[in-house]
Design a protein around this motif. Structure first.
Motif, PDB file in Angstrom:
ATOM      1  N   ASN A  62      67.129  84.222  53.583  1.00  0.00           N
ATOM      2  CA  ASN A  62      66.359  83.162  54.241  1.00  0.00           C
ATOM      3  C   ASN A  62      66.497  81.814  53.540  1.00  0.00           C
ATOM      4  O   ASN A  62      65.673  80.913  53.722  1.00  0.00           O
ATOM      5  CB  ASN A  62      64.887  83.555  54.322  1.00  0.00           C
ATOM      6  CG  ASN A  62      64.245  83.775  52.956  1.00  0.00           C
ATOM      7  OD1 ASN A  62      64.943  84.069  51.973  1.00  0.00           O
ATOM      8  ND2 ASN A  62      62.927  83.636  52.871  1.00  0.00           N
ATOM      9  N   GLU A  65      66.587  78.671  55.872  1.00  0.00           N
ATOM     10  CA  GLU A  65      65.293  78.418  56.518  1.00  0.00           C
ATOM     11  C   GLU A  65      64.309  77.774  55.546  1.00  0.00           C
ATOM     12  O   GLU A  65      63.563  76.860  55.915  1.00  0.00           O
ATOM     13  CB  GLU A  65      64.719  79.735  57.062  1.00  0.00           C
ATOM     14  CG  GLU A  65      65.473  80.312  58.245  1.00  0.00           C
ATOM     15  CD  GLU A  65      66.685  81.129  57.852  1.00  0.00           C
ATOM     16  OE1 GLU A  65      67.025  81.168  56.640  1.00  0.00           O
ATOM     17  OE2 GLU A  65      67.303  81.747  58.740  1.00  0.00           O
ATOM     18  N   ASP A  68      65.118  74.116  55.068  1.00  0.00           N
ATOM     19  CA  ASP A  68      64.674  73.294  56.198  1.00  0.00           C
ATOM     20  C   ASP A  68      63.252  72.792  55.995  1.00  0.00           C
ATOM     21  O   ASP A  68      62.881  71.699  56.453  1.00  0.00           O
ATOM     22  CB  ASP A  68      64.750  74.096  57.505  1.00  0.00           C
ATOM     23  CG  ASP A  68      66.178  74.251  58.010  1.00  0.00           C
ATOM     24  OD1 ASP A  68      67.030  73.408  57.659  1.00  0.00           O
ATOM     25  OD2 ASP A  68      66.440  75.220  58.754  1.00  0.00           O
TER      26      ASP A  68
END
Length: 254
Positions: A62, A65, A68
């Protein structure tokens, strides 16, 4: 390749020449035996139990993500992000790691954040297509393949590392070399100037002594030796217009 999930990625580094860093892999298949400080810390804090555990890396699935979310919050504080201090971004035998590393760099570059990389693998030529602000480095403490097989058993050959870095240099990228942890003569007899000449095309050289190895401390003239080596690096870099950094604790009073 096994995966893990992380709660965070970007953090401020305590290394004197670093800014922010991230480590998107737990463990490292290269299995360096200097010994590896990162492995020692991972064992100390219970992330791995054995050398074998450490050599079976786990990718943070991850990572993108999390970035982000973190990049917009931290972008004004970050000067650069280093990949990586406790693992290798272009790990031999793990293309998933290299692919993730490139995607991470692209994501950071999209916010005009400079990245630096350091590897004992092959620096992919694809890096030349990314921001020219980035800095790409290799670790190189010897040219002797017997030494590599003993202390860096699963890394790529020294000549291949240098060649890949030279390709990035020729493509207009900023390149650098970390000559750390540099061994004492009782571990290997070698000519530091030969190593310097082999990477004389780079923009920056970082030099640091070997720590955490009892053979170094047993070498009675180790302070004098590392002082002399640091001076050789400084003289070489000064003559060839190469930036340099001597790691803290490398030079000392004899």
């Amino acid at each position: 390749m096994k995966t893990i999930k992380r709660q965070s990625m970007l953090y401020k580094t305590g290394v004197e020449y670093g800014d922010y860093t991230l480590n998107h892999v737990q463990g490292c298949a290269h299995g360096c035996k200097y010994p590896c400080y990162a492995m020692q810390m991972a064992k100390r804090f219970g992330k791995v139990k054995t050398y074998e555990d450490w050599c079976e890396p786990k990718l943070a699935e991850n990572a993108l993500e999390i970035l982000d979310k973190e990049i917009p919050k931290l972008r004004e504080k970050i000067n650069s992000v280093h990949l990586c201090f406790t693992t290798d971004p272009f790990m031999v035998g793990y293309p998933e790691v290299s692919q993730m590393s490139i995607e991470i760099i692209k994501k950071l570059n999209a916010f005009d954040i400079k990245c630096s990389t350091l590897t004992k693998g092959v620096s992919p030529i694809e890096l030349s297509q990314l921001s020219k602000k980035n800095e790409y480095g290799i670790t190189l403490v010897s040219l002797d393949e017997d030494f590599r097989e003993k202390f860096e058993p699963n890394t790529t050959h020294f000549a291949e590392r240098i060649a890949a870095l030279r390709n990035l240099h020729d493509a207009g990228c900023y390149t650098w070399v970390s000559i750390e942890p540099y061994p004492s003569p009782n571990i290997i007899e070698q000519n530091l100037e030969d190593i310097l000449k082999a990477v004389g095309f780079v923009d920056k050289i970082i030099f640091g002594r070997m720590h955490y190895n009892k053979l170094v401390t047993e070498y009675k003239r180790n302070k004098e030796f590392f002082n002399r080596c640091a001076n050789i690096v400084i003289e070489f870099c000064s003559k060839n217009n190469i930036s340099y950094h001597i790691k803290k604790g490398t030079k000392s009073s004899t």
